[in-house]
Motif scaffolding. Structure first.
Motif, short mmCIF file in Angstrom:
data_model
loop_
_atom_site.label_atom_id
_atom_site.label_comp_id
_atom_site.label_asym_id
_atom_site.label_seq_id
_atom_site.Cartn_x
_atom_site.Cartn_y
_atom_site.Cartn_z
N TYR A 171 0.91 -1.20 -0.05
CA TYR A 171 -0.16 0.05 0.01
C TYR A 171 0.82 1.15 0.07
O TYR A 171 1.98 1.07 0.80
CB TYR A 171 -0.78 0.04 1.15
N TYR A 219 -0.83 1.97 14.71
CA TYR A 219 0.75 1.55 14.86
C TYR A 219 1.49 3.03 15.40
O TYR A 219 2.18 3.00 16.09
CB TYR A 219 1.27 1.62 13.35
N ARG A 273 0.87 -1.19 6.79
CA ARG A 273 0.50 -0.07 7.44
C ARG A 273 0.23 1.31 6.59
O ARG A 273 1.06 1.51 5.72
CB ARG A 273 1.92 0.33 8.34
N GLU A 317 2.58 9.30 -4.31
CA GLU A 317 1.78 9.24 -3.10
C GLU A 317 0.78 10.23 -2.67
O GLU A 317 0.16 9.94 -1.59
CB GLU A 317 2.83 8.90 -1.98
N PHE A 326 -2.78 9.50 -1.53
CA PHE A 326 -2.96 8.47 -0.45
C PHE A 326 -2.24 9.29 0.89
O PHE A 326 -2.53 8.60 1.92
CB PHE A 326 -2.39 7.39 -0.81
N GLU A 327 -2.15 10.48 0.58
CA GLU A 327 -1.48 11.12 1.94
C GLU A 327 -2.17 12.49 2.07
O GLU A 327 -2.20 12.80 3.35
CB GLU A 327 0.20 11.10 1.78
N THR A 371 8.34 4.92 2.93
CA THR A 371 7.04 4.23 3.55
C THR A 371 7.14 2.65 3.05
O THR A 371 6.29 2.10 3.69
CB THR A 371 5.80 4.72 3.41
N TYR A 372 7.92 2.20 1.99
CA TYR A 372 8.27 0.98 1.45
C TYR A 372 7.07 0.25 1.24
O TYR A 372 6.77 -0.81 2.03
CB TYR A 372 9.35 0.37 2.54
N GLY A 373 6.09 0.72 0.79
CA GLY A 373 4.98 0.09 0.40
C GLY A 373 3.98 -0.63 1.39
O GLY A 373 3.32 -1.57 1.51
N GLY A 374 4.18 0.18 2.46
CA GLY A 374 3.51 -0.34 3.85
C GLY A 374 4.20 -0.90 4.93
O GLY A 374 3.64 -1.25 5.95
N LYS A 375 5.48 -1.03 4.80
CA LYS A 375 6.36 -1.67 5.63
C LYS A 375 7.20 -0.28 6.19
O LYS A 375 8.19 -0.38 6.71
CB LYS A 375 7.48 -2.73 5.05
N VAL A 376 6.38 0.72 6.65
CA VAL A 376 7.08 1.74 7.14
C VAL A 376 7.32 1.52 8.78
O VAL A 376 6.50 0.66 9.42
CB VAL A 376 6.05 3.01 7.21
N ASP A 377 8.71 1.85 9.11
CA ASP A 377 9.01 1.92 10.49
C ASP A 377 9.78 2.95 11.11
O ASP A 377 10.37 3.48 10.53
CB ASP A 377 10.27 0.72 10.30
N LEU A 378 8.81 3.42 11.86
CA LEU A 378 9.12 4.93 12.30
C LEU A 378 10.21 4.87 13.61
O LEU A 378 10.44 6.18 14.01
CB LEU A 378 8.00 5.59 13.01
N GLY A 417 8.43 10.96 9.11
CA GLY A 417 7.17 10.16 9.13
C GLY A 417 6.87 9.54 8.05
O GLY A 417 6.01 8.59 7.85
N THR A 418 7.35 9.93 6.83
CA THR A 418 6.96 9.39 5.66
C THR A 418 8.18 9.19 4.57
O THR A 418 8.73 7.81 4.90
CB THR A 418 5.97 10.36 4.68
#
Ligand SMILES: [Zn+2]
Lengths: 138, 389
Positions: A49, A75, A100, B132, B135-136, B246-253, B376-377
């Protein structure tokens, strides 16, 4: 909270209408029907996504767009107070399917928002465009 | 090929203005360029490489090069990674110099978000066309609340507190009191920070940087040119850059691109974090500093809160003097991009030209590190390690 010299604020935060293009038209058509789509790669079996025409992990074009259940958990989040139209909450929620996604947590008590809290999909109209997926506490 | 020792930062200039209603953005760029040239002892026509980013008005480097009358350019680079661009540009300038593509590189930044908002920096409104965007953009993301989400997650995972974050501002304010140009000169306490109005939970007003007009410029030269100049020599030892997304939904903050750009820069320089005498760390928000310090290896991941507390970042007090000009949190954050001022204060420290109250004794090794875009993004991380020769 407003700053000196800031223009008088509208009463409600307008939801920016999503820009639709040929690649994402399908996503926003599904949104009209209340369906949230995410991308799923048939080559490497990874969901992603925002959805796109290829897989951002393995670069395969063998992707299909699947409907998310709408179930998610929080999250990360932040309640934004520097807003002329009143506070709102930006968040990443983790879909039950994995990705996420950036969203807002709406129609819920700010005090109850917490990381790992259960959330569910709701749709809100945008300012002249397709409806936009939001989440609320489940 | 390594850039270690192949280039020197020989000119650095920070525009003294913090409010410039009567100047154009291009004019501020030119004033900064003039200041850096004078600092280095060089002339405009010595410049054969030019570097700028999205704050430069017009068509990449072309409009500014034409405006300033840079007639001898043979190398241009307008790589845009937001506020970290100018740290990254020093590395790129060193690469170009090492490859023989130029010998005197000019880097400029300027803008006026304070007196002519909005869009003080961003050139073409290209953000609306980014893939993006749809979607943001509907979610009201700003730098404040996107960085704030990282803080929320960091607190959740590692137990970091608002009081610990506040220490970063406190340290910056201790330094800013000695800087006559600093936008905020008042020393603040942890209580002042945590009692200031909430902007985006958990970040308070005093967790945020200032909004200022102004700019800065740098001159990076070849070793041959550096030798001829009557200025202390600041050698480029190593540089690293990395985008994080954000890696296609694998975002790690929980971490920043510093986790990738930092080790590259340290490896090239052949030094380790414990060798560093002074650190310029991008401080758009207090959380930005804390996470970058962890990712650069100044402390263990998750222990940043304890590391920054109790004045550990205050020059003369703590173990790692940081942002001795007052940083973006107190001194200056021209056109909402703080990268160039990070390099400038590191150069002052290495030359021994920082304010005597904050000058680090025998400061021979410094780092300048930045994050541009949104933590954050997606953001661009740039690390630069420099040594006094
Ligand atoms: Zn794939």
């Amino acid at each position: 909270m407003s700053e000196p010299g800031e223009k008088k604020a509208p009463a409600v935060r307008k939801i920016f209408p999503p820009a639709v293009n040929t690649e994402t038209e399908r996503f926003w058509k599904a949104a009209e029907e209340g369906k949230l789509l995410y991308g799923y790669c048939l080559a490497c079996n990874e969901p992603h996504y925002y959805p796109r025409s290829f897989c951002p992990f393995c670069f395969s074009e063998r992707v299909e767009w699947r409907q998310a259940s709408g179930d998610a958990t929080v999250y990360a989040y932040s309640i934004m107070y520097r807003s002329p139209t009143g506070p709102y909450t930006i968040a990443y929620v983790e879909l039950a399917e994995g990705p996420r996604i950036l969203t807002n947590l709406v129609d819920c008590d700010f005090e109850k928002i917490a990381i790992d809290a259960a959330a569910k999909l709701v749709w809100k109209p945008s300012d002249g465009g397709a409806p936009v997926p939001f989440f609320t506490l489940a | 090929m390594s850039i270690k020792g192949k280039a020197y930062v020989m000119g650095a200039f920070e525009h003294p203005t913090r409010e410039a209603p009567d100047k154009s953005v291009a004019q501020l760029h030119a004033e900064c360029a003039r200041g850096a040239l004078a600092d280095a002892g060089l002339n405009k026509d010595d410049i054969d490489g030019y570097f700028c980013a999205g704050d430069a008005p017009g068509f990449g480097a072309l409009s500014m090069a034409d405006y300033m009358g840079l007639r001898n350019l043979r190398h241009m680079d307008s790589t845009e990674t937001g506020g970290s661009s100018y740290i990254l540009h020093v590395g790129h300038a060193a690469e170009a110099i090492a490859a023989g593509k130029c010998s005197v590189a000019l880097i400029t930044l300027a803008g006026k978000p304070r007196t002519s908002p909005p869009g003080g920096g961003r050139g073409g409104g290209g953000f609306a066309a980014a893939p993006e965007a749809a979607f943001e953009m509907p979610y009201g993301g700003t730098t404040h609340n996107q960085y704030a989400m990282c803080a929320t997650r960091h607190m959740h995972e590692f137990g970091t507190t608002s009081e610990q974050l506040a220490w970063i501002k406190v340290a910056a304010s201790h330094h800013a009191q000695w800087n006559p140009h600093a936008f905020l000169k008042e020393v603040v306490t942890v209580d002042d920070v945590v009692n200031s109005p909430m902007i985006a939970t958990p970040l308070h007003r005093l967790d945020c940087c200032v909004v200022t007009d102004g700019g800065g410029a740098l001159i990076v030269t070849s070793p041959e040119v550096a030798k001829q100049l009557d200025r202390p020599k600041v050698k480029v030892l190593g540089a690293g850059e990395a985008p994080k997304g954000t890696y296609g939904g694998k975002v790690d903050l929980t971490f920043t691109g510093a986790a990738w750009s930092g080790p590259k820069a340290f490896a090239e320089a052949g030094v380790k974090p414990s060798d560093i005498k002074y650190a310029s760390i991008y401080d758009s928000f207090t959380i930005t500093v804390l996470m970058q310090l962890e990712d650069l290896g100044f402390c263990e991941k998750g222990r940043g809160g304890r590391f920054v507390a109790d004045g550990n970042l205050i020059s003369g007090v703590g173990k790692l003097p940081f942002n001795t000009d007052g940083g973006g949190l107190c001194n200056n954050h021209p056109t909402n991009r703080g990268g160039i001022t990070k390099v400038i204060e590191a150069v002052r420290q290495l030359r021994g030209e920082a304010h005597p109250k904050v000058q680090v004794p025998s400061c021979d090794l410094a780092i300048a590190h930045g994050t541009g875009g949104s933590l954050g993004t997606r953001h661009g991380s740039a690390t630069l390690i420099m040594e006094r020769e």
